[in-house]
Scaffold this motif. Structure first.
Motif, mmCIF file in Angstrom:
data_model
loop_
_atom_site.group_PDB
_atom_site.id
_atom_site.type_symbol
_atom_site.label_atom_id
_atom_site.label_comp_id
_atom_site.label_asym_id
_atom_site.label_seq_id
_atom_site.Cartn_x
_atom_site.Cartn_y
_atom_site.Cartn_z
ATOM 1 N N ALA A 70 -4.668 2.595 -2.879
ATOM 2 C CA ALA A 70 -5.122 1.723 -1.787
ATOM 3 C C ALA A 70 -5.396 0.307 -2.293
ATOM 4 O O ALA A 70 -4.979 -0.679 -1.672
ATOM 5 N N LEU A 71 -6.058 0.206 -3.425
ATOM 6 C CA LEU A 71 -6.359 -1.122 -3.974
ATOM 7 C C LEU A 71 -5.099 -1.873 -4.379
ATOM 8 O O LEU A 71 -4.945 -3.064 -4.072
ATOM 9 N N LEU A 72 -4.202 -1.195 -5.061
ATOM 10 C CA LEU A 72 -2.968 -1.850 -5.492
ATOM 11 C C LEU A 72 -2.135 -2.290 -4.300
ATOM 12 O O LEU A 72 -1.562 -3.390 -4.297
ATOM 13 N N PHE A 102 -2.781 4.468 2.698
ATOM 14 C CA PHE A 102 -2.063 3.299 3.201
ATOM 15 C C PHE A 102 -2.432 2.974 4.643
ATOM 16 O O PHE A 102 -2.381 1.809 5.052
ATOM 17 N N LEU A 103 -2.822 3.980 5.427
ATOM 18 C CA LEU A 103 -3.342 3.701 6.774
ATOM 19 C C LEU A 103 -4.631 2.891 6.685
ATOM 20 O O LEU A 103 -4.849 1.959 7.471
ATOM 21 N N HIS A 104 -5.469 3.222 5.714
ATOM 22 C CA HIS A 104 -6.688 2.424 5.486
ATOM 23 C C HIS A 104 -6.325 0.999 5.078
ATOM 24 O O HIS A 104 -6.967 0.042 5.513
ATOM 25 N N VAL A 105 -5.320 0.876 4.240
ATOM 26 C CA VAL A 105 -4.868 -0.455 3.831
ATOM 27 C C VAL A 105 -4.470 -1.265 5.060
ATOM 28 O O VAL A 105 -4.822 -2.443 5.182
ATOM 29 N N ALA A 106 -3.761 -0.643 5.990
ATOM 30 C CA ALA A 106 -3.315 -1.350 7.198
ATOM 31 C C ALA A 106 -4.501 -1.933 7.962
ATOM 32 O O ALA A 106 -4.462 -3.083 8.407
#
Length: 135
Positions: A70-72, A102-106
């Motif tokens: 997620a961080l990257l 990746f949903l959290h990243v979005a």
């Protein structure tokens, strides 16, 4: 334990953790590619990232893998995203875990960052699935 022996122990621990997460081939390629110029960097990441943070008992390797992805992805570090997607075969993070990260990243870092991360992961999965079919 003095600082030097502490650093040596942290390096040995870091090398073992790095190998278990990224795989022997990846670590060996990094070691062979190291020069006098970047050897101090290789030692730093082995001790700090792998020997200190990844070796801590607070999170499982699976959980650390999810957080790292997620961080990257949020930071747009594409090569590292690909490397850590490959590493999930060693950390136990599933494809569903990666999707959730990746949903959290979005939501928290932006749709373009997540979109790029999903594309990278799909490419890596395709590569991984192809290499499994070649066996």
């Amino acid at each position: 334990m003095d600082e030097v022996s502490g650093d040596a122990a942290r390096y040995r621990t870091g090398l073992a953790v790095r190998r278990s997460v990224l795989g022997d081939r990846h670590v060996e390629r990094a070691e062979v590619a190291a020069t006098d110029f970047d050897q101090p960097f290789q030692e730093l990441i082995t001790e700090a990232a792998w020997g200190t943070v990844w070796a801590r008992p607070g999170l499982t390797r699976r959980e650390r893998s999810i957080v790292t992805l997620a961080l990257l992805a949020a930071l747009g570090h594409d090569e590292e995203v690909a490397m850590h997607v490959r590493a999930t075969v060693n950390t136990g993070a599933s494809r569903d875990d990666i999707c959730e990260a990746f949903l959290h990243v979005a939501i928290y870092a932006g749709v373009p960052a997540a979109n790029r991360a999903f594309k990278i992961a799909k490419d890596v999965f395709s590569e991984m699935d192809g290499s499994q079919n070649d066996r």
